[in-house]
Enzyme design. Structure first.
Site, PDB file in Angstrom:
ATOM      1  N   HIS A   1      -1.627  15.320 -26.144  1.00  0.00           N
ATOM      2  CA  HIS A   1      -1.526  13.951 -25.621  1.00  0.00           C
ATOM      3  C   HIS A   1      -2.718  13.071 -25.982  1.00  0.00           C
ATOM      4  O   HIS A   1      -2.575  11.859 -26.078  1.00  0.00           O
ATOM      5  CB  HIS A   1      -1.321  13.973 -24.105  1.00  0.00           C
ATOM      6  CG  HIS A   1       0.088  14.287 -23.706  1.00  0.00           C
ATOM      7  ND1 HIS A   1       0.735  15.439 -24.096  1.00  0.00           N
ATOM      8  CD2 HIS A   1       1.009  13.589 -22.975  1.00  0.00           C
ATOM      9  CE1 HIS A   1       1.969  15.437 -23.603  1.00  0.00           C
ATOM     10  NE2 HIS A   1       2.155  14.333 -22.927  1.00  0.00           N
TER      11      HIS A   1
ATOM     12  N   LYS B   1       2.740  11.228 -11.321  1.00  0.00           N
ATOM     13  CA  LYS B   1       1.860  10.341 -12.089  1.00  0.00           C
ATOM     14  C   LYS B   1       2.610   9.046 -12.376  1.00  0.00           C
ATOM     15  O   LYS B   1       3.710   9.075 -12.927  1.00  0.00           O
ATOM     16  CB  LYS B   1       1.469  10.990 -13.423  1.00  0.00           C
ATOM     17  CG  LYS B   1       0.334  11.979 -13.310  1.00  0.00           C
ATOM     18  CD  LYS B   1      -0.223  12.272 -14.701  1.00  0.00           C
ATOM     19  CE  LYS B   1      -1.374  13.259 -14.661  1.00  0.00           C
ATOM     20  NZ  LYS B   1      -1.882  13.560 -16.010  1.00  0.00           N
TER      21      LYS B   1
ATOM     22  N   ARG C   1       0.807  -1.233   0.000  1.00  0.00           N
ATOM     23  CA  ARG C   1       0.000   0.000   0.000  1.00  0.00           C
ATOM     24  C   ARG C   1       0.837   1.279   0.000  1.00  0.00           C
ATOM     25  O   ARG C   1       0.372   2.338   0.433  1.00  0.00           O
ATOM     26  CB  ARG C   1      -0.983   0.034   1.171  1.00  0.00           C
ATOM     27  CG  ARG C   1      -1.992  -1.091   1.143  1.00  0.00           C
ATOM     28  CD  ARG C   1      -3.198  -0.803   2.027  1.00  0.00           C
ATOM     29  NE  ARG C   1      -4.050  -1.970   2.102  1.00  0.00           N
ATOM     30  CZ  ARG C   1      -4.003  -2.883   3.063  1.00  0.00           C
ATOM     31  NH1 ARG C   1      -3.143  -2.753   4.047  1.00  0.00           N
ATOM     32  NH2 ARG C   1      -4.818  -3.917   3.035  1.00  0.00           N
TER      33      ARG C   1
ATOM     34  N   LYS D   1       6.635  22.793 -14.813  1.00  0.00           N
ATOM     35  CA  LYS D   1       5.815  21.654 -14.406  1.00  0.00           C
ATOM     36  C   LYS D   1       5.579  21.658 -12.901  1.00  0.00           C
ATOM     37  O   LYS D   1       4.457  21.389 -12.442  1.00  0.00           O
ATOM     38  CB  LYS D   1       6.465  20.336 -14.818  1.00  0.00           C
ATOM     39  CG  LYS D   1       5.649  19.141 -14.337  1.00  0.00           C
ATOM     40  CD  LYS D   1       5.694  17.956 -15.231  1.00  0.00           C
ATOM     41  CE  LYS D   1       4.671  16.926 -14.779  1.00  0.00           C
ATOM     42  NZ  LYS D   1       4.719  15.702 -15.553  1.00  0.00           N
TER      43      LYS D   1
ATOM     44  N   HIS E   1       6.746   8.127 -27.340  1.00  0.00           N
ATOM     45  CA  HIS E   1       5.726   9.004 -26.785  1.00  0.00           C
ATOM     46  C   HIS E   1       5.897  10.450 -27.278  1.00  0.00           C
ATOM     47  O   HIS E   1       4.946  11.089 -27.743  1.00  0.00           O
ATOM     48  CB  HIS E   1       5.803   8.949 -25.256  1.00  0.00           C
ATOM     49  CG  HIS E   1       4.875   9.890 -24.556  1.00  0.00           C
ATOM     50  ND1 HIS E   1       3.507   9.796 -24.655  1.00  0.00           N
ATOM     51  CD2 HIS E   1       5.122  10.959 -23.750  1.00  0.00           C
ATOM     52  CE1 HIS E   1       2.956  10.762 -23.941  1.00  0.00           C
ATOM     53  NE2 HIS E   1       3.904  11.475 -23.387  1.00  0.00           N
TER      54      HIS E   1
ATOM     55  N   HIS F   1      -1.772   9.799 -27.602  1.00  0.00           N
ATOM     56  CA  HIS F   1      -2.067   8.473 -27.037  1.00  0.00           C
ATOM     57  C   HIS F   1      -2.776   7.593 -28.053  1.00  0.00           C
ATOM     58  O   HIS F   1      -2.535   6.387 -28.128  1.00  0.00           O
ATOM     59  CB  HIS F   1      -2.917   8.602 -25.778  1.00  0.00           C
ATOM     60  CG  HIS F   1      -2.156   9.125 -24.598  1.00  0.00           C
ATOM     61  ND1 HIS F   1      -2.775   9.536 -23.445  1.00  0.00           N
ATOM     62  CD2 HIS F   1      -0.835   9.304 -24.402  1.00  0.00           C
ATOM     63  CE1 HIS F   1      -1.850   9.955 -22.580  1.00  0.00           C
ATOM     64  NE2 HIS F   1      -0.673   9.821 -23.149  1.00  0.00           N
TER      65      HIS F   1
ATOM     66  N   GLU G   1       8.376  17.404 -25.501  1.00  0.00           N
ATOM     67  CA  GLU G   1       7.758  17.832 -24.234  1.00  0.00           C
ATOM     68  C   GLU G   1       8.298  19.192 -23.795  1.00  0.00           C
ATOM     69  O   GLU G   1       7.580  19.988 -23.201  1.00  0.00           O
ATOM     70  CB  GLU G   1       7.980  16.786 -23.132  1.00  0.00           C
ATOM     71  CG  GLU G   1       7.308  15.438 -23.386  1.00  0.00           C
ATOM     72  CD  GLU G   1       5.805  15.402 -23.046  1.00  0.00           C
ATOM     73  OE1 GLU G   1       5.244  16.433 -22.618  1.00  0.00           O
ATOM     74  OE2 GLU G   1       5.195  14.329 -23.248  1.00  0.00           O
TER      75      GLU G   1
ATOM     76  N   ASN H   1      -1.399  18.195 -20.849  1.00  0.00           N
ATOM     77  CA  ASN H   1      -1.719  17.153 -21.821  1.00  0.00           C
ATOM     78  C   ASN H   1      -1.868  17.677 -23.241  1.00  0.00           C
ATOM     79  O   ASN H   1      -2.409  16.975 -24.103  1.00  0.00           O
ATOM     80  CB  ASN H   1      -3.013  16.433 -21.402  1.00  0.00           C
ATOM     81  CG  ASN H   1      -2.830  15.692 -20.096  1.00  0.00           C
ATOM     82  OD1 ASN H   1      -1.835  15.004 -19.902  1.00  0.00           O
ATOM     83  ND2 ASN H   1      -3.787  15.840 -19.198  1.00  0.00           N
TER      84      ASN H   1
ATOM     85  N   ARG I   1      -3.940  21.241 -14.191  1.00  0.00           N
ATOM     86  CA  ARG I   1      -2.905  20.290 -14.602  1.00  0.00           C
ATOM     87  C   ARG I   1      -3.172  19.686 -15.977  1.00  0.00           C
ATOM     88  O   ARG I   1      -2.262  19.261 -16.678  1.00  0.00           O
ATOM     89  CB  ARG I   1      -2.753  19.172 -13.551  1.00  0.00           C
ATOM     90  CG  ARG I   1      -1.616  18.216 -13.877  1.00  0.00           C
ATOM     91  CD  ARG I   1      -1.226  17.324 -12.707  1.00  0.00           C
ATOM     92  NE  ARG I   1      -0.166  16.422 -13.113  1.00  0.00           N
ATOM     93  CZ  ARG I   1       0.573  15.700 -12.291  1.00  0.00           C
ATOM     94  NH1 ARG I   1       0.354  15.754 -10.993  1.00  0.00           N
ATOM     95  NH2 ARG I   1       1.525  14.912 -12.744  1.00  0.00           N
TER      96      ARG I   1
ATOM     97  N   GLU J   1      -4.910  16.670 -10.911  1.00  0.00           N
ATOM     98  CA  GLU J   1      -5.547  17.027 -12.177  1.00  0.00           C
ATOM     99  C   GLU J   1      -7.036  17.280 -12.044  1.00  0.00           C
ATOM    100  O   GLU J   1      -7.851  16.724 -12.772  1.00  0.00           O
ATOM    101  CB  GLU J   1      -5.256  15.943 -13.233  1.00  0.00           C
ATOM    102  CG  GLU J   1      -5.479  16.467 -14.646  1.00  0.00           C
ATOM    103  CD  GLU J   1      -4.836  15.566 -15.718  1.00  0.00           C
ATOM    104  OE1 GLU J   1      -3.691  15.145 -15.523  1.00  0.00           O
ATOM    105  OE2 GLU J   1      -5.497  15.322 -16.716  1.00  0.00           O
TER     106      GLU J   1
END
Lengths: 373, 373
Positions: free
Chosen positions: A246, A141, A119, A225, A263, A250, A183, A243, A239, A235
């Protein structure tokens, strides 16, 4: 060495940017609370850097090295399970620390393993690609991919520290350097017109791996960032501007099979599509898309959508994006260079126009600049 | 209906306890933010309750039902993956809600799926076993098991609400009722001598499924747990007392194969071992172990360690417990009834004495009270 801070209350942490961070007095050891460490890396990076990291750790009661195969196609639940198996076999306890040494894939998987092992245990990011240094290692993330969508299984789990050693960029393949620059360019586009302007000028030095230029690009990217993440860790709103490009990107990565397009390459094409859509809406001067095309081309990034990827496939894959809320697709567009916004009113017709034009463009363009050609 | 609150700032949520919570005005629908729901249940509980839950949800744009096989042996990464596959196949977005309808296994897996699907979505607990109602549904611990240890892979992820319908206890098998009572007894032992006394008297009514007695036991248990969780959500300290008997119990469950001993049965034996160790240390009157034996026996719970499970196997499995910190095993003991403490100085010799005596006791005892006989 420069130090930035990601301000998140009790989850705050430093980002160190400099050269040879693993020699001499150990910066790394300072951020490891217990006596147990597991280094997670891949078979490309491990032979180059793991020895250095191991030395910087000093004596530990327990040290496990986990080496994954290199590539986005291994960013899976199976790789996650392999890490968890190894941690349990070696009896790592809840106060162990995972140290991720590698690119975005290693950082994302190792971070997610740290998030769910017992956990949640500590982890430290040692990003070795430009993309990981300017983006994925900062912000917490973590995730693995699913055959039906990228980063669909994951957690928000902040690292204890991020150590960016610019020396690692000397051995980075040219194509990976370009992917990272995508990026970097993104930060200029979404929130810093001055930085965007600087990138136009600095691109030759960045590609020549000029240390000062690279350190400057990394520092400004991480600083932008860190500010966004501090304002909106999970997010809820702001935030999402990170993206830009993205959602399109994606879809490209999913359609092409993970690892075939990098990517950053997919994001480059995605950002161009987002800018064209912003132009379609009358928000942006068409000259800006040409300016971005030039910059991406100079960086060695692709400009066109993959062959055979038409509007229907894009729309199907984009419908599964994490930013879809109650059936409405949310996209990041630009109202101006340096001024991103999130919209949820883009119609299927608008997207079809955009993507059909992109396909046409691709089919009539010369064959260069294509990762898949 | 009674309502308790787990106070965790912006992650606070209500726990409703009553009968027929799913008829009439829907309590459930109020805690679901989006238009998409996935119900997660198992093949024993689904035919009994899922219809009721579905009706209480009202009209939804998207409703997925995921039915897992019943049993602790299915609390695995494979089941987690099955849930995530289904959510993606049906295009559930980040504002979906998972509703867990079942016992602790369903709640733990569904909660973990909610924690990592798209980095975290809402979930609601509808516990249908006494064990889940008094323990696992409250507090946000989610997890799946690993062949090398119970609950080793998971997350802290709080539900949006917990709905405890006491009607579900009418169909609960006798053995499962007893397993739940083990956790109820635990609350008395660790922090409420008055409640422990009440349980001695109320046991016949609880076993006869007297609604008022059950509601009282559930409410006091949840209230005690809510207080502990509010003070220490992520088990930095105090929350560890909720693990009385669990380190021994997890070793039993792992050794016997998940699902052969019920969790509550293993915890019952573990609590007795913890009390005997407390007596060994001179902290507790030996008469207290006899009193606990009587109560556990009255509830229909086992008193002895499994056949063939000697000190060596216990020690090996306990070394992997999540509460091991830098090689030191942490155990919950009692300084008095109602007064738990966590110690990290139990020696292997102490444990060997305790466990050898337990084995001897088992081998000389009559065959009743054994889940595995």
């Amino acid at each position: 060495m420069h130090t930035l801070h990601v301000e998140l209350g009790e989850r705050s942490y430093p980002v160190y940017i400099g050269r040879d961070l693993f020699s001499g007095q150990s910066l790394l050891a300072r951020h490891i609370r217990g006596n147990q460490v597991a280094i997670v890396s891949n078979d490309t990076v491990a032979p180059l850097y793991v020895e250095r990291v191991r030395e910087a750790l000093g004596e530990r009661q327990l040290l496990t090295e986990i080496v994954l195969p290199d590539g986005e196609q291994y960013k899976t639940l199976a790789s996650l399970e392999h890490i968890l198996d190894r941690l349990l076999q070696d009896n790592h306890s809840r106060n162990t620390t995972l140290v991720a040494v590698g690119g975005g894939v290693v950082g994302d998987i190792a971070g997610f393993a740290a998030a769910c092992y017992q956990r949640g245990v500590d982890f430290v990011q040692v990003p070795t690609t430009l993309l990981a240094q300017v983006d994925s290692s900062v912000g917490g993330k973590t995730a693995v991919n699913h055959p039906l969508g990228k980063n669909m299984i994951g957690a928000f789990h902040q690292p204890r520290a991020v150590l960016i050693d610019t020396v690692t960029l000397h051995t980075l393949p040219r194509r990976e350097l370009a992917a990272g620059l995508a990026e970097v360019i993104k930060y200029g586009l979404i929130c810093d017109p001055g930085f965007y302007q600087w990138l136009q000028e600095a691109m030759p030095r960045l590609l020549a791996r000029d240390e000062a230029a690279l350190a400057e690009a990394i520092e400004r990217s991480c600083s932008l960032k860190a500010g966004v993440v501090a304002a909106d860790e999970r997010e809820g709103g702001l935030r999402a501007i990170l993206n830009l490009g993205h959602t399109f990107g994606h879809a490209i990565e999913t359609a092409q099979g993970y690892g075939n397009w990098l990517h950053g390459e997919a994001v480059a094409v995605g950002m161009l599509l987002a800018l064209r859509l912003s132009v379609q809406r009358g928000w942006l001067d068409p000259a800006e898309t040409v300016r971005l095309e030039r910059l991406l081309h100079a960086a060695g990034l692709p400009l066109d959508v993959p062959a055979g990827m038409g509007p229907a496939l894009f729309l199907e894959l984009m419908a599964r994006d994490k930013k879809v809320v109650d059936g409405r697709l949310r996209l990041v567009l630009l109202r101006a260079i340096g001024e991103a916004c999130v919209v949820d009113d883009v119609t299927p017709a608008e997207l079809e126009d955009l993507l059909a034009a992109a396909q046409l463009r691709r089919d009539s363009a010369p064959g260069e600049d294509r990762p898949d050609s």
